[in-house]
Design a protein around this motif. Sequence first.
Motif, PDB file in Angstrom:
ATOM      1  N   GLY A   1      -1.831  -4.165   6.984  1.00 35.17           N
ATOM      2  CA  GLY A   1      -2.577  -4.983   6.026  1.00 35.17           C
ATOM      3  C   GLY A   1      -3.948  -5.317   6.573  1.00 35.17           C
ATOM      4  N   GLN A   2      -4.466  -6.454   6.127  1.00 34.84           N
ATOM      5  CA  GLN A   2      -5.841  -6.797   6.508  1.00 34.84           C
ATOM      6  C   GLN A   2      -5.970  -6.986   8.005  1.00 34.84           C
ATOM      7  N   LEU A   3      -4.931  -7.499   8.649  1.00 35.27           N
ATOM      8  CA  LEU A   3      -4.987  -7.685  10.101  1.00 35.27           C
ATOM      9  C   LEU A   3      -4.493  -6.429  10.821  1.00 35.27           C
TER      10      LEU A   3
ATOM     11  N   TRP B   1       2.569   2.058  10.236  1.00 42.22           N
ATOM     12  CA  TRP B   1       3.657   2.096   9.245  1.00 42.22           C
ATOM     13  C   TRP B   1       3.455   0.964   8.241  1.00 42.22           C
ATOM     14  N   SER B   2       3.601   1.304   6.966  1.00 40.79           N
ATOM     15  CA  SER B   2       3.454   0.289   5.908  1.00 40.79           C
ATOM     16  C   SER B   2       4.382   0.648   4.758  1.00 40.79           C
ATOM     17  N   ARG B   3       4.364  -0.196   3.727  1.00 37.76           N
ATOM     18  CA  ARG B   3       5.260   0.052   2.600  1.00 37.76           C
ATOM     19  C   ARG B   3       4.724   1.205   1.755  1.00 37.76           C
TER      20      ARG B   3
ATOM     21  N   LEU C   1       4.180  -5.503  16.158  1.00 38.09           N
ATOM     22  CA  LEU C   1       4.670  -5.963  14.856  1.00 38.09           C
ATOM     23  C   LEU C   1       3.601  -6.785  14.144  1.00 38.09           C
ATOM     24  N   MET C   2       3.194  -6.319  12.953  1.00 41.15           N
ATOM     25  CA  MET C   2       2.153  -7.012  12.187  1.00 41.15           C
ATOM     26  C   MET C   2       2.540  -7.083  10.714  1.00 41.15           C
ATOM     27  N   LEU C   3       3.846  -7.259  10.465  1.00 37.51           N
ATOM     28  CA  LEU C   3       4.367  -7.325   9.093  1.00 37.51           C
ATOM     29  C   LEU C   3       4.503  -8.784   8.650  1.00 37.51           C
ATOM     30  N   PRO C   4       4.455  -9.029   7.346  1.00 34.06           N
ATOM     31  CA  PRO C   4       4.729 -10.396   6.881  1.00 34.06           C
ATOM     32  C   PRO C   4       6.236 -10.680   6.906  1.00 34.06           C
ATOM     33  N   HIS C   5       6.583 -11.954   6.874  1.00 35.08           N
ATOM     34  CA  HIS C   5       7.991 -12.344   6.722  1.00 35.08           C
ATOM     35  C   HIS C   5       8.336 -12.268   5.237  1.00 35.08           C
TER      36      HIS C   5
ATOM     37  N   PRO D   1      11.926 -11.056   2.422  1.00 34.06           N
ATOM     38  CA  PRO D   1      13.352 -10.719   2.472  1.00 34.06           C
ATOM     39  C   PRO D   1      13.591  -9.315   3.040  1.00 34.06           C
ATOM     40  N   GLN D   2      12.645  -8.401   2.853  1.00 34.56           N
ATOM     41  CA  GLN D   2      12.828  -7.022   3.347  1.00 34.56           C
ATOM     42  C   GLN D   2      12.548  -6.893   4.841  1.00 34.56           C
ATOM     43  N   THR D   3      11.740  -7.790   5.385  1.00 34.84           N
ATOM     44  CA  THR D   3      11.360  -7.618   6.800  1.00 34.84           C
ATOM     45  C   THR D   3      12.156  -8.514   7.753  1.00 34.84           C
TER      46      THR D   3
ATOM     47  N   PRO E   1       1.743 -19.598  22.230  1.00 34.87           N
ATOM     48  CA  PRO E   1       2.275 -20.473  21.179  1.00 34.87           C
ATOM     49  C   PRO E   1       1.667 -20.252  19.785  1.00 34.87           C
ATOM     50  N   HIS E   2       1.918 -19.098  19.190  1.00 39.67           N
ATOM     51  CA  HIS E   2       1.499 -18.787  17.819  1.00 39.67           C
ATOM     52  C   HIS E   2       0.016 -19.101  17.585  1.00 39.67           C
ATOM     53  N   LEU E   3      -0.813 -18.330  18.219  1.00 38.64           N
ATOM     54  CA  LEU E   3      -2.264 -18.521  18.048  1.00 38.64           C
ATOM     55  C   LEU E   3      -3.029 -17.222  18.194  1.00 38.64           C
ATOM     56  N   ALA E   4      -2.331 -16.100  17.927  1.00 39.49           N
ATOM     57  CA  ALA E   4      -3.016 -14.804  18.054  1.00 39.49           C
ATOM     58  C   ALA E   4      -4.284 -14.798  17.210  1.00 39.49           C
ATOM     59  N   SER E   5      -4.202 -15.426  16.045  1.00 43.30           N
ATOM     60  CA  SER E   5      -5.404 -15.577  15.222  1.00 43.30           C
ATOM     61  C   SER E   5      -5.263 -16.836  14.389  1.00 43.30           C
TER      62      SER E   5
HETATM   63  P1  NDP Z   1      -1.091  -8.255   4.683  1.00 48.70           P
HETATM   64  O1  NDP Z   1      -0.340  -9.053   3.703  1.00 48.70           O
HETATM   65  O2  NDP Z   1      -2.543  -7.982   4.450  1.00 48.70           O
HETATM   66  O3  NDP Z   1      -0.375  -6.836   4.878  1.00 48.70           O
HETATM   67  C1  NDP Z   1       0.980  -6.712   5.120  1.00 48.70           C
HETATM   68  C2  NDP Z   1       1.282  -5.294   5.604  1.00 48.70           C
HETATM   69  O4  NDP Z   1       2.693  -5.177   5.837  1.00 48.70           O
HETATM   70  C3  NDP Z   1       0.919  -4.239   4.579  1.00 48.70           C
HETATM   71  O5  NDP Z   1       0.506  -3.051   5.217  1.00 48.70           O
HETATM   72  C4  NDP Z   1       2.262  -4.010   3.876  1.00 48.70           C
HETATM   73  O6  NDP Z   1       2.406  -2.745   3.277  1.00 48.70           O
HETATM   74  C5  NDP Z   1       3.202  -4.123   5.039  1.00 48.70           C
HETATM   75  N1  NDP Z   1       4.556  -4.429   4.564  1.00 48.70           N
HETATM   76  C6  NDP Z   1       4.985  -5.539   3.928  1.00 48.70           C
HETATM   77  N2  NDP Z   1       6.296  -5.444   3.642  1.00 48.70           N
HETATM   78  C7  NDP Z   1       6.690  -4.244   4.111  1.00 48.70           C
HETATM   79  C8  NDP Z   1       7.929  -3.558   4.111  1.00 48.70           C
HETATM   80  N3  NDP Z   1       9.030  -4.084   3.568  1.00 48.70           N
HETATM   81  N4  NDP Z   1       7.978  -2.326   4.672  1.00 48.70           N
HETATM   82  C9  NDP Z   1       6.867  -1.766   5.198  1.00 48.70           C
HETATM   83  N5  NDP Z   1       5.653  -2.367   5.234  1.00 48.70           N
HETATM   84  C10 NDP Z   1       5.571  -3.582   4.695  1.00 48.70           C
HETATM   85  O7  NDP Z   1      -0.872  -8.961   6.102  1.00 48.70           O
HETATM   86  P2  NDP Z   1      -1.919  -9.207   7.281  1.00 48.70           P
HETATM   87  O8  NDP Z   1      -2.249  -7.915   7.928  1.00 48.70           O
HETATM   88  O9  NDP Z   1      -3.028 -10.056   6.831  1.00 48.70           O
HETATM   89  O10 NDP Z   1      -1.009 -10.108   8.254  1.00 48.70           O
HETATM   90  C11 NDP Z   1       0.248  -9.657   8.725  1.00 48.70           C
HETATM   91  C12 NDP Z   1       1.065 -10.816   9.216  1.00 48.70           C
HETATM   92  O11 NDP Z   1       0.545 -11.309  10.450  1.00 48.70           O
HETATM   93  C13 NDP Z   1       1.055 -12.070   8.330  1.00 48.70           C
HETATM   94  O12 NDP Z   1       1.935 -11.937   7.227  1.00 48.70           O
HETATM   95  C14 NDP Z   1       1.545 -13.126   9.293  1.00 48.70           C
HETATM   96  O13 NDP Z   1       2.956 -13.198   9.285  1.00 48.70           O
HETATM   97  C15 NDP Z   1       1.064 -12.617  10.651  1.00 48.70           C
HETATM   98  N6  NDP Z   1      -0.006 -13.458  11.207  1.00 48.70           N
HETATM   99  C16 NDP Z   1       0.190 -13.999  12.454  1.00 48.70           C
HETATM  100  C17 NDP Z   1      -0.784 -14.759  13.036  1.00 48.70           C
HETATM  101  C18 NDP Z   1      -0.616 -15.267  14.418  1.00 48.70           C
HETATM  102  O14 NDP Z   1      -1.438 -16.053  14.868  1.00 48.70           O
HETATM  103  N7  NDP Z   1       0.402 -14.856  15.141  1.00 48.70           N
HETATM  104  C19 NDP Z   1      -2.046 -15.065  12.334  1.00 48.70           C
HETATM  105  C20 NDP Z   1      -2.157 -14.434  11.049  1.00 48.70           C
HETATM  106  C21 NDP Z   1      -1.159 -13.672  10.513  1.00 48.70           C
HETATM  107  P3  NDP Z   1       1.521  -2.339   1.987  1.00 48.70           P
HETATM  108  O15 NDP Z   1       0.139  -2.106   2.538  1.00 48.70           O
HETATM  109  O16 NDP Z   1       2.139  -1.106   1.500  1.00 48.70           O
HETATM  110  O17 NDP Z   1       1.573  -3.506   1.046  1.00 48.70           O
END
Ligand code: NDP
Length: 318
Positions: A151-153, A171-173, A202-206, A208-210, A280-284
């Motif tokens: 995603g964006q990050l 890897w993405s959806r 790992l850079m996926l959102p939380h 139900p699928q992840t 402690p959860h501050l990567a960004s």
């Molecule tokens: P985005 O919402 O921009 O992108 C999410 C990415 O994950 C997309 O590429 C998406 O695929 C992919 N994805 C989502 N669900 C699935 C799935 N089931 N299978 C495969 N790929 C999947 O997120 P960001 O990049 O902005 O941020 C990622 C995460 O980083 C945030 O959700 C947050 O949890 C975490 N974070 C942590 C921080 C920290 O300080 N530790 C700070 C900021 C964020 P697709 O492109 O196909 O939609």
Amino acid sequence: MMKPEAAPLGTLAFYSDFDDFETWKRALQAQLPDLKIVHASEIDNPQEIAYALVWKPPARFFDRMENLRLIVNLGAGVDSLVNRDDLPAGIPITRITDPQMARMMAGYVLFSVLRHARDIPFFEQAQRLGKWAYRHPRSPDEITVSVLGLGQLGAKAAYELQRQGFKVLGWSRSPAQIEGVECHSGIEALDSVIGQADILVLMLPHTPQTVNLLNRERLGKMKPGAALVNVARGSLVDQTALIDLLKIGHIGAATLDVFEREPLPAGHPLWSMPNVLITPHLASVAIPSSSATQIAANIRCISAGMPPDNVIDPSRGY
Ligand code: NDP
């Protein structure tokens, strides 16, 4: 889209246990002098609140905010805002989309990957023992880094990693294209992307699928000795399995910024593992000076009856 100039109506409520209210208030007030901004602790009448700028608000926070028109998540991960039962349906939830935030995250990921790629944890341990322990450096092109979530990050981090000369898999959806990155998509590609990684990020959102996507079986598919970097959410990983695999060295090392339970409880086994780095959860974090403009623009949109930008999809969870 042209941004309307209408003066915003109503009051914005701020809630975060981690971000400084006065700094955010100053940054927003500079853009929207007519907006009334209050800290959550100062809300007299919830019905006056039209906008909420929040990070992990407690349960029932939105109760009685019947005139709420916009929720701005003070970050990228919106998991604390979807599937709540105190939110009226249909209120747009926006996230921060800030190149500075993506750069800060890419910096953390780069640091973590380079630390593993250059065997720094090994040298740190050797130094503690007073040992001159030579380990010949690997060239970056011999090291495969897999980034789950583009995603964006994630996309920015993957791009920066390939600029360092690593072989980078993403890897993405849905299918993605990032210069210099071998992109894969869909669940059927996941095990192979995991299995090729010397360093798995790992850079996926939380969603139900992840949740628990990196279960014991998938963690077991990592290359023996590979490193794990988790900057996403602790819920993605089976923490017990991770500890077991770190203990036997199947996972060689981990950099963990996020955990199932935060703060990580005192005495938790991860604290004392020599091959684990904990932050402690501050990567960004959301940066007021660079994010205030887009938040203000969205408030102006809402007050003019127009749809805001950077709206998340609650049914998807991100
Ligand atoms: P985005 O919402 O921009 O992108 C999410 C990415 O994950 C997309 O590429 C998406 O695929 C992919 N994805 C989502 N669900 C699935 C799935 N089931 N299978 C495969 N790929 C999947 O997120 P960001 O990049 O902005 O941020 C990622 C995460 O980083 C945030 O959700 C947050 O949890 C975490 N974070 C942590 C921080 C920290 O300080 N530790 C700070 C900021 C964020 P697709 O492109 O196909 O939609």
